[in-house]
Design an enzyme around this catalytic site. Structure first.
Site, PDB file in Angstrom:
ATOM      1  N   GLU A  98       1.122  -1.300  -0.312  1.00  0.00           N
ATOM      2  CA  GLU A  98       0.522  -0.338  -0.283  1.00  0.00           C
ATOM      3  C   GLU A  98       0.928   1.344  -0.314  1.00  0.00           C
ATOM      4  OE1 GLU A  98      -2.504   1.981  -0.628  1.00  0.00           O
ATOM      5  OE2 GLU A  98      -3.757   1.525   0.900  1.00  0.00           O
ATOM      6  N   ASP A  99       0.315   2.082  -0.143  1.00  0.00           N
ATOM      7  CA  ASP A  99       0.964   3.772  -0.402  1.00  0.00           C
ATOM      8  C   ASP A  99       0.964   4.015   0.924  1.00  0.00           C
ATOM      9  OD1 ASP A  99      -1.302   4.171  -0.572  1.00  0.00           O
ATOM     10  OD2 ASP A  99      -1.572   5.809  -2.502  1.00  0.00           O
ATOM     11  N   ASP A 102      -3.073   5.810   6.463  1.00  0.00           N
ATOM     12  CA  ASP A 102      -3.428   7.153   7.348  1.00  0.00           C
ATOM     13  C   ASP A 102      -4.400   7.175   8.929  1.00  0.00           C
ATOM     14  OD1 ASP A 102      -3.742   9.854   8.558  1.00  0.00           O
ATOM     15  OD2 ASP A 102      -5.329  10.011   6.248  1.00  0.00           O
ATOM     16  N   PHE A 151       0.017  16.667   4.435  1.00  0.00           N
ATOM     17  CA  PHE A 151       0.110  15.592   2.696  1.00  0.00           C
ATOM     18  C   PHE A 151       0.647  15.576   2.196  1.00  0.00           C
ATOM     19  CE2 PHE A 151      -2.763  14.861  -0.527  1.00  0.00           C
ATOM     20  CZ  PHE A 151      -4.043  13.860  -0.472  1.00  0.00           C
ATOM     21  N   ARG A 164       0.835  11.548  -9.441  1.00  0.00           N
ATOM     22  CA  ARG A 164       1.731  10.447  -9.228  1.00  0.00           C
ATOM     23  C   ARG A 164       2.931  10.561  -9.763  1.00  0.00           C
ATOM     24  NH1 ARG A 164      -2.742   7.877  -6.984  1.00  0.00           N
ATOM     25  NH2 ARG A 164      -5.069   8.294  -7.234  1.00  0.00           N
TER      26      ARG A 164
HETATM   27  P1  IMP Z   1      -6.560   4.989   5.457  1.00  0.00           P
HETATM   28  O1  IMP Z   1      -4.985   4.736   6.073  1.00  0.00           O
HETATM   29  O2  IMP Z   1      -7.664   4.319   5.202  1.00  0.00           O
HETATM   30  O3  IMP Z   1      -6.790   6.522   6.490  1.00  0.00           O
HETATM   31  O4  IMP Z   1      -6.666   5.567   3.631  1.00  0.00           O
HETATM   32  C1  IMP Z   1      -4.810   5.681   3.049  1.00  0.00           C
HETATM   33  C2  IMP Z   1      -5.391   5.930   2.301  1.00  0.00           C
HETATM   34  O5  IMP Z   1      -6.108   7.291   2.298  1.00  0.00           O
HETATM   35  C3  IMP Z   1      -4.134   6.269   0.915  1.00  0.00           C
HETATM   36  O6  IMP Z   1      -4.165   4.898   0.833  1.00  0.00           O
HETATM   37  C4  IMP Z   1      -4.172   7.126   0.463  1.00  0.00           C
HETATM   38  O7  IMP Z   1      -4.758   6.815  -1.024  1.00  0.00           O
HETATM   39  C5  IMP Z   1      -4.978   7.525   1.000  1.00  0.00           C
HETATM   40  N1  IMP Z   1      -3.947   8.955   1.656  1.00  0.00           N
HETATM   41  C6  IMP Z   1      -3.899   9.564   3.215  1.00  0.00           C
HETATM   42  N2  IMP Z   1      -3.035  10.346   2.988  1.00  0.00           N
HETATM   43  C7  IMP Z   1      -2.488  10.628   1.776  1.00  0.00           C
HETATM   44  C8  IMP Z   1      -1.588  11.432   1.183  1.00  0.00           C
HETATM   45  O8  IMP Z   1      -1.374  12.378   2.159  1.00  0.00           O
HETATM   46  N3  IMP Z   1      -1.528  11.625  -0.218  1.00  0.00           N
HETATM   47  C9  IMP Z   1      -2.245  11.131  -0.833  1.00  0.00           C
HETATM   48  N4  IMP Z   1      -2.343  10.120  -0.460  1.00  0.00           N
HETATM   49  C10 IMP Z   1      -3.025   9.946   0.813  1.00  0.00           C
HETATM   50 MG    MG Z   2      -4.428   4.297  -1.704  1.00  0.00          MG
END
Ligand code: IMP
Ligand code: MG
Length: 175
Positions: A98-99, A102, A151, A164
């Protein structure tokens, strides 16, 4: 977008070194096994492409896509799989790539869902770990870089689908 201010947070050279280290660690941990690497679209595809090419073990790949309702910088908390993997993962060694972690909602949902399919093992590799905004406790097994908050864009990460393609990771300074 045009008036977005940003600063380099991780340069392409730093990223390159860290991805090489992660790949070495993963290759050691899974030595002698074949890994099923599952990328979470779209954000993870750049990181995953670099990571798998540095692995010293064989792998096969698949992709999933999830939607967390609400676009932009904040996710709402309702998660659904909009594109499932096409592969059977029962009794396989699975690594989700995963990228960014958060709130933790996306990955905890995905791990729970895949765990029900009976993989031999299931771990998570996240390029970034954003520590301050967790809503559920979640720890990735492998993490590229850790930051508190902010962010970030580039290296697969977008802001409303933009940025991206940047080879470096930037932090947006005027959000
Ligand atoms: P979470 O952990 O469910 O809140 O979601 C994570 C997803 O939110 C990631 O897969 C990203 O696609 C997106 N995301 C969260 N923070 C960022 C950021 O700082 N930049 C770009 N995408 C983000
Ligand atoms: Mg994502």
């Amino acid at each position: 977008m045009e008036d977005m201010r940003k600063e380099i947070l991780y340069s392409r050279e730093q990223i390159d070194r860290r991805v090489t280290e992660l790949a070495a660690e993963i290759s050691r941990d899974y030595a002698g096994r074949e890994l099923v690497v599952i990328g979470v679209l779209k954000g993870a595809f750049v990181f995953m492409a670099d990571l798998i090419r540095r692995l010293g073990i064989p792998c096969i790949i698949d992709f999933a896509r999830l939607a967390s309702y609400g676009a932009g910088a904040v996710s709402s908390g309702r998660i659904a799989i909009t594109k499932d993997i096409e592969m059977e993962i029962r009794d396989r060694d699975v690594l989700i790539v995963e990228d960014i972690v958060d709130t933790g909602l996306t990955l905890s949902y995905l791990v729970r869902t895949f765990q029900e399919r009976g993989p031999r093992s299931l771990k998570v590799c996240a390029f970034l770990d954003k520590r301050m905004r967790r809503q559920v406790s979640f720890e990735a097994d492998y993490v590229g870089f850790t930051l508190d908050d902010g962010f970030v864009i580039g290296y697969g990460l977008d802001f409303n689908e933009k940025a991206r393609f940047f080879p470096d990771v930037y932090i947006v300074t005027n959000l």
